[in-house]
Design a protein around this motif. Structure first.
Motif, PDB file in Angstrom:
ATOM      1  N   CYS A 377      -3.848   2.221  -2.894  1.00 49.53           N
ATOM      2  CA  CYS A 377      -2.508   1.775  -2.529  1.00 49.53           C
ATOM      3  C   CYS A 377      -1.597   2.972  -2.272  1.00 49.53           C
ATOM      4  O   CYS A 377      -1.873   4.089  -2.704  1.00 49.53           O
ATOM      5  N   ALA A 378      -0.496   2.714  -1.583  1.00 49.74           N
ATOM      6  CA  ALA A 378       0.485   3.752  -1.292  1.00 49.74           C
ATOM      7  C   ALA A 378       1.878   3.217  -1.550  1.00 49.74           C
ATOM      8  O   ALA A 378       2.166   2.042  -1.289  1.00 49.74           O
ATOM      9  N   ALA A 391       1.309   0.329   1.420  1.00 52.66           N
ATOM     10  CA  ALA A 391      -0.022   0.023   1.956  1.00 52.66           C
ATOM     11  C   ALA A 391      -0.959  -0.414   0.845  1.00 52.66           C
ATOM     12  O   ALA A 391      -0.875   0.070  -0.293  1.00 52.66           O
ATOM     13  N   ASP A 392      -1.843  -1.323   1.199  1.00 57.74           N
ATOM     14  CA  ASP A 392      -2.939  -1.736   0.319  1.00 57.74           C
ATOM     15  C   ASP A 392      -4.218  -1.687   1.138  1.00 57.74           C
ATOM     16  O   ASP A 392      -4.516  -2.596   1.899  1.00 57.74           O
ATOM     17  N   ASN A 393      -4.950  -0.589   0.985  1.00 61.81           N
ATOM     18  CA  ASN A 393      -6.209  -0.398   1.720  1.00 61.81           C
ATOM     19  C   ASN A 393      -7.407  -0.570   0.798  1.00 61.81           C
ATOM     20  O   ASN A 393      -8.468   0.010   1.022  1.00 61.81           O
ATOM     21  N   SER A 394      -7.250  -1.364  -0.235  1.00 61.74           N
ATOM     22  CA  SER A 394      -8.318  -1.558  -1.216  1.00 61.74           C
ATOM     23  C   SER A 394      -9.517  -2.253  -0.577  1.00 61.74           C
ATOM     24  O   SER A 394      -9.397  -2.951   0.429  1.00 61.74           O
ATOM     25  N   GLY A 395     -10.662  -2.054  -1.194  1.00 56.47           N
ATOM     26  CA  GLY A 395     -11.876  -2.687  -0.704  1.00 56.47           C
ATOM     27  C   GLY A 395     -13.085  -2.191  -1.474  1.00 56.47           C
ATOM     28  O   GLY A 395     -12.972  -1.355  -2.381  1.00 56.47           O
ATOM     29  N   ARG A 396     -14.237  -2.693  -1.109  1.00 51.72           N
ATOM     30  CA  ARG A 396     -15.473  -2.258  -1.752  1.00 51.72           C
ATOM     31  C   ARG A 396     -15.918  -0.957  -1.109  1.00 51.72           C
ATOM     32  O   ARG A 396     -16.281  -0.927   0.067  1.00 51.72           O
ATOM     33  N   VAL A 482       6.991  -3.637   1.774  1.00 51.90           N
ATOM     34  CA  VAL A 482       7.252  -3.521   3.203  1.00 51.90           C
ATOM     35  C   VAL A 482       6.237  -4.414   3.926  1.00 51.90           C
ATOM     36  O   VAL A 482       5.105  -4.009   4.208  1.00 51.90           O
ATOM     37  N   GLY A 483       6.621  -5.649   4.197  1.00 54.09           N
ATOM     38  CA  GLY A 483       5.690  -6.635   4.747  1.00 54.09           C
ATOM     39  C   GLY A 483       4.998  -7.406   3.638  1.00 54.09           C
ATOM     40  O   GLY A 483       5.401  -7.350   2.466  1.00 54.09           O
ATOM     41  N   GLU A 484       3.945  -8.139   4.001  1.00 49.45           N
ATOM     42  CA  GLU A 484       3.204  -8.960   3.049  1.00 49.45           C
ATOM     43  C   GLU A 484       1.884  -8.296   2.669  1.00 49.45           C
ATOM     44  O   GLU A 484       1.207  -7.718   3.517  1.00 49.45           O
ATOM     45  N   PHE A 485       1.537  -8.396   1.394  1.00 43.19           N
ATOM     46  CA  PHE A 485       0.256  -7.898   0.878  1.00 43.19           C
ATOM     47  C   PHE A 485      -0.353  -9.023   0.033  1.00 43.19           C
ATOM     48  O   PHE A 485      -0.296  -8.990  -1.199  1.00 43.19           O
ATOM     49  N   PRO A 486      -0.910 -10.030   0.705  1.00 40.39           N
ATOM     50  CA  PRO A 486      -1.306 -11.263   0.009  1.00 40.39           C
ATOM     51  C   PRO A 486      -2.241 -11.060  -1.177  1.00 40.39           C
ATOM     52  O   PRO A 486      -2.036 -11.658  -2.232  1.00 40.39           O
ATOM     53  N   ARG A 487      -3.266 -10.229  -1.000  1.00 43.00           N
ATOM     54  CA  ARG A 487      -4.242 -10.098  -2.097  1.00 43.00           C
ATOM     55  C   ARG A 487      -3.623  -9.409  -3.305  1.00 43.00           C
ATOM     56  O   ARG A 487      -3.813  -9.849  -4.445  1.00 43.00           O
ATOM     57  N   LEU A 488      -2.902  -8.332  -3.065  1.00 41.33           N
ATOM     58  CA  LEU A 488      -2.247  -7.645  -4.174  1.00 41.33           C
ATOM     59  C   LEU A 488      -1.229  -8.563  -4.838  1.00 41.33           C
ATOM     60  O   LEU A 488      -1.192  -8.680  -6.074  1.00 41.33           O
ATOM     61  N   MET A 505      -4.127  -4.148  -8.385  1.00 43.11           N
ATOM     62  CA  MET A 505      -2.980  -4.119  -9.278  1.00 43.11           C
ATOM     63  C   MET A 505      -2.913  -2.805 -10.049  1.00 43.11           C
ATOM     64  O   MET A 505      -1.844  -2.199 -10.184  1.00 43.11           O
ATOM     65  N   ASP A 506      -4.045  -2.335 -10.557  1.00 45.02           N
ATOM     66  CA  ASP A 506      -4.053  -1.076 -11.296  1.00 45.02           C
ATOM     67  C   ASP A 506      -3.596   0.093 -10.426  1.00 45.02           C
ATOM     68  O   ASP A 506      -2.826   0.950 -10.868  1.00 45.02           O
ATOM     69  N   ALA A 507      -4.075   0.121  -9.178  1.00 42.65           N
ATOM     70  CA  ALA A 507      -3.678   1.208  -8.286  1.00 42.65           C
ATOM     71  C   ALA A 507      -2.184   1.148  -8.004  1.00 42.65           C
ATOM     72  O   ALA A 507      -1.495   2.190  -7.976  1.00 42.65           O
ATOM     73  N   ALA A 508      -1.650  -0.056  -7.783  1.00 41.77           N
ATOM     74  CA  ALA A 508      -0.219  -0.198  -7.533  1.00 41.77           C
ATOM     75  C   ALA A 508       0.593   0.267  -8.734  1.00 41.77           C
ATOM     76  O   ALA A 508       1.622   0.940  -8.584  1.00 41.77           O
TER      77      ALA A 508
END
Length: 537
Positions: A377-378, A391-396, A482-488, A505-508
């Motif tokens: 996240c940023a 930003a939320d660029n999380s993933g596997r 800033v915008g929507e981040f549905p998963r977070l 959530m932890d990264a945020a």
């Protein structure tokens, strides 16, 4: 003349005898069909081998017409299995096929055979009973809906002669085909498929099956996607149903306001038949009459298997996807209005001058589907202390991937720091980031930029103590998405103390803690043990 005249006079009598015998046989078969299974069995045991062969053919024809599950078992030589919850789906289609107009909502967990039965075998069976009717199948994407249509079309090509279904030569597309009689003449019946949001033009439907209208948690947690689904439901699908037609919605629950939730809360909720089938029984009013704790499909998913799934997916996913009871967006620590009331659009954000931008990584994940996601996240802050989630660029991602992803995000946003946890692997996380930056430099992607500071954090306090101070910043209106981040956002507002905290959530939390003004620590009900809200630049 003498040799032909007797034949001319006897032929009509012979024809009449054949007709009479045929009528008697049909009446006997009709009477046989009306007998109970036990009575038919006694007749078959006492019959001659020749008659028994005829009766076997009658029994097969009866089984093909009895229900979707019965037909599937016959056509696949028993490979298609039956279960009690699939019997319920069969019963719904049997009533609809008898001309009873129904609105039915079935909620059940994934991988329990719902799509294969409700969106494939059952529509095929229904068309075999009513080749003059039209069926619509809709799913979250046109590709998935087309897959159902393609399967049904191919099944008609394979089994059509056995069940009395034939495709019209001029209409055989997977997403739209017409039926024909045995001579090839076009009938009124057929099938059309569409993805949610797509059009359903053309003829109306006597039966509409909506299977899995929601793709994933991201769509379920997005107000925009939920609104789009509901608009399509009300203005497109419902307008295509013929008078006296039926609608069946079968889905896994994702969100309180998903399609099933809106139907249950709607003005016509009393018109719907609800079949709620959780993975394990949790009510004395269970549709199958199960005992509390009894699995839905014990042969395939017993108690131990379900317990393992529960540990793997976490409590929130378990209660929504498997138990059909999505948790409300008021989980405990975060409140939904804290996010929505202070959200800004990218256009509104253009005039904001950030004094700091950081990237945060929670690297508990791995490279395969068994592991959790890597939180990436940023966030940034202004000199006045307002914070913005960017930003939320999380993933596997594996270790060979997340380091490069974090560095590329830092380059994109001109971040001054990358935050990593040192709980796992000691100094390994910092080394991964440094190596990734070196790789990007050698590839010419850093363009002479200095590497951001790498800040290691060790979150030794409990998860509630880690999350609560940041939740309070949200409550005070100091954090803006800033915008929507549905998963977070879905993870934040459904997280309850005692649950494992998700990696996004932890990264945020790491990013916003790094940015927080030390003075805000005084506003929280509990301070961090490692004083992470104090002494930061």
């Amino acid at each position: 003349m003498t040799t032909t005249t007797p034949e001319r006079t006897l032929a009509p009598d012979a024809d009449l005898n054949v007709v009479r015998e045929a009528e008697e046989l049909l009446e006997l078969v009709a009477q046989y069909r009306r007998l109970s299974r036990a009575q038919r069995r006694r007749i078959a045991i006492a019959a001659s081998p020749e008659v028994r062969t005829v009766l076997a053919g009658v029994e097969r024809d009866m089984a093909l017409k009895r229900s979707p599950g019965s037909m599937s078992a016959i056509l696949t030589d028993g490979k298609e299995k039956q279960a009690r919850h699939l019997d319920l789906i069969d019963q719904v289609f049997r009533e609809i096929a008898r001309g009873i107009s129904r609105k039915v909502l079935i909620t059940m967990p994934p991988r329990h055979g719902k799509s294969r039965r409700a969106a494939r075998w059952a529509p095929l069976w229904y068309l075999s009973r009513h080749p003059d009717h039209r069926v619509m199948i809709a799913s979250y994407s046109a590709d998935l809906a087309d897959d159902h249509g393609r399967w049904i079309r191919d099944a008609i090509n394979t089994y059509g002669a056995q069940i009395g279904l034939y495709l019209h030569s001029g209409s055989k597309a997977a997403n739209r085909f017409d039926l024909a009689d045995e001579e090839g003449n076009r009938l009124e019946g057929g099938l059309v498929t569409a993805g949610v949001g797509g059009g359903l033009t053309g003829k109306g439907a006597h039966l509409a099956v909506v299977d899995d209208p929601i793709k994933d948690a991201a769509d379920a947690e997005s107000p925009t996607m939920r609104r789009r689904l509901w608009d399509w439901w009300t203005s497109v699908l419902n307008t295509r149903i013929e008078p006296g037609g039926s609608i069946l919605v079968i889905q896994t629950r994702w969100h309180e306001q998903d399609l099933a939730g809106r139907i249950l809360a709607g003005e016509d909720a009393s018109d719907w038949t609800i079949l709620d089938l959780p993975a394990t029984c949790d009510s004395e009013d269970d549709a199958l009459g199960r005992q509390i704790g009894e699995p839905l499909w014990p042969i395939r998913y017993g108690r131990k298997a379900l317990a393992k799934i529960r540990r793997a997916v976490g409590e929130r996913v378990w209660w929504s996807l498997y138990m059909q009871k999505p948790r409300p967006l008021e989980g405990g620590v975060w409140k939904w209005p804290w996010i929505t009331d202070h959200r800004v659009t990218p256009m509104q954000f253009r005039g904001v001058d950030l004094s700091r931008i950081v990237i945060a990584v929670d690297h508990a994940g791995g490279s395969d589907d068994v592991n959790d996601e890597v939180g990436l996240c940023a966030a940034g802050r202004t000199s006045a202390g307002e914070m913005y989630f960017l930003a939320d660029n999380s993933g596997r991602m594996g270790a060979d991937t997340w380091g490069h992803a974090a560095c590329k995000l830092a380059l994109e946003l001109t971040a001054d720091a990358i935050i990593v946890e040192d709980n796992f692997g000691g100094d390994m996380a910092k080394q991964i980031v440094r190596q990734a930056w070196k790789d990007l430099t050698e590839a010419g992607e850093t363009k002479g930029r200095l590497m951001p500071a790498v800040i290691e954090v060790h979150a030794k306090q409990g998860k509630r103590l880690r999350a609560e101070p940041i939740a309070q910043l949200y409550a005070q209106g100091l954090v803006h998405h800033v915008g929507e981040f549905p998963r977070l956002e879905g993870q934040l507002v459904t997280w309850i103390p005692g649950m494992d905290s998700p990696d996004r959530m932890d990264a945020a939390v790491h990013a916003l803690t790094e940015l927080a003004d030390p003075a805000t620590a005084l506003a929280t009900s509990s301070q961090y043990e490692d004083r992470r809200l104090s002494g930061r630049r």
